[in-house]
Enzyme design. Structure first.
Site, PDB file in Angstrom:
ATOM      1  CG  ASP A  67      47.508 -30.852  18.356  1.00 55.98           C
ATOM      2  OD1 ASP A  67      46.834 -30.861  17.261  1.00 55.98           O
ATOM      3  OD2 ASP A  67      48.451 -31.709  18.622  1.00 55.98           O
ATOM      4  CD  GLU A 143      56.799 -31.585  22.351  1.00 52.92           C
ATOM      5  OE1 GLU A 143      56.990 -32.690  22.334  1.00 52.92           O
ATOM      6  OE2 GLU A 143      56.878 -30.567  21.772  1.00 52.92           O
TER       7      GLU A 143
END
Ligand code: PGA
Length: 244
Positions: A67, A143
């Site tokens: 990421d 998430e």
């Protein structure tokens, strides 16, 4: 899921390095999935030691990072590109063209994610994916609630993640609110996954990963279904695990 319980962070880093040395010995052109954050720092330091002792070379290694923050260019000290170069790539013999990170300042985030996926399809699959776990169970920046089938995508970071990462920034206002992240489906395509977990702050998350249900509310739980996952965790992180 193979669980390895170690005493402390130093032993975790040693064991993670030993895992790499053993697995990499059997792969001629490895593709690595790499993670940032505090947890893998010791692993990278140990691998640099092995490189300096001429026990390993990364000349034929390709890497893909999990990421990157949106809005931070590679030269920003808080970007993950900067982290990876400072803590690992600058100290080893990996050719820069073999290093792949998502571009957090790409004009078109969607296109950037699609290009990253295409490159992973072309050069992959990832042989070993290193993962940390968020206190909320995130892997990469996926998430809670992210579909298990997700591919590389633009993410709005949770308040808890922004708070947890504020320690690296001068103030919480400076923490980016978005990131680009490999999706969970992308991560799961790795042939092997090494999850590193250290400290009491992660105890709840590790307990939920090991003892809990597989559920999109807790992204890391899907690792229970992957055929080759090794978890190395220290005693503080194991504090709330029930399973023997
Ligand atoms: P950490 O981050 O290694 O800095 O604890 C892990 C994560 O949030 O995925």
């Amino acid at each position: 899921m193979k669980l390895i319980r170690v005493k402390d962070y130093a032993e975790l880093s040693e064991q993670a390095c030993a895992y790499f040395m053993e697995r990499l010995a059997a792969i001629s052109n490895p593709v690595l999935g790499l993670a940032t954050g505090s947890t893998p720092e010791g692993l990278y330091a140990k691998l640099i030691e092995k490189y300096n002792n001429k026990e390993i070379s990364f000349k034929h290694t390709t890497t893909f990072n999990l990421d990157e923050y949106v809005g931070l260019p590679p030269e920003d000290v808080n970007s993950y590109s900067y982290y990876m170069h400072e803590k690992f790539f600058h100290h080893i013999d990996i050719p820069e063209e073999n290093v792949h990170l998502l571009n957090g300042v790409a004009e078109d985030a969607k296109k950037e994610c699609e290009a990253y996926e295409a490159l992973m399809q072309k050069l992959g699959p990832v042989d070993i994916q290193v993962l940390g776990i968020g206190e909320n169970g995130h892997i990469g920046f996926n998430e809670p609630g992210t579909p298990f089938s997700s591919r590389t995508h633009l993410v709005n970071l949770n308040e808890s993640t922004i708070k947890a990462n504020a320690r690296f920034f001068d103030s919480i206002e400076e923490v980016p609110t978005q990131a680009l992240s490999m999706g969970i489906g992308t991560i799961l395509e790795a042939k092997a996954i090494l999850l590193l977990v250290s400290g009491e702050k992660k105890a709840e998350a590790l307990a939920r990963l090991i003892d809990g249900e597989v559920n999109e509310d807790f992204p890391a739980s899907i690792l229970q279904k992957h055929p080759d996952v090794t978890v190395i965790a220290d005693e503080a992180a194991f504090g709330k695990v029930r399973r023997k």
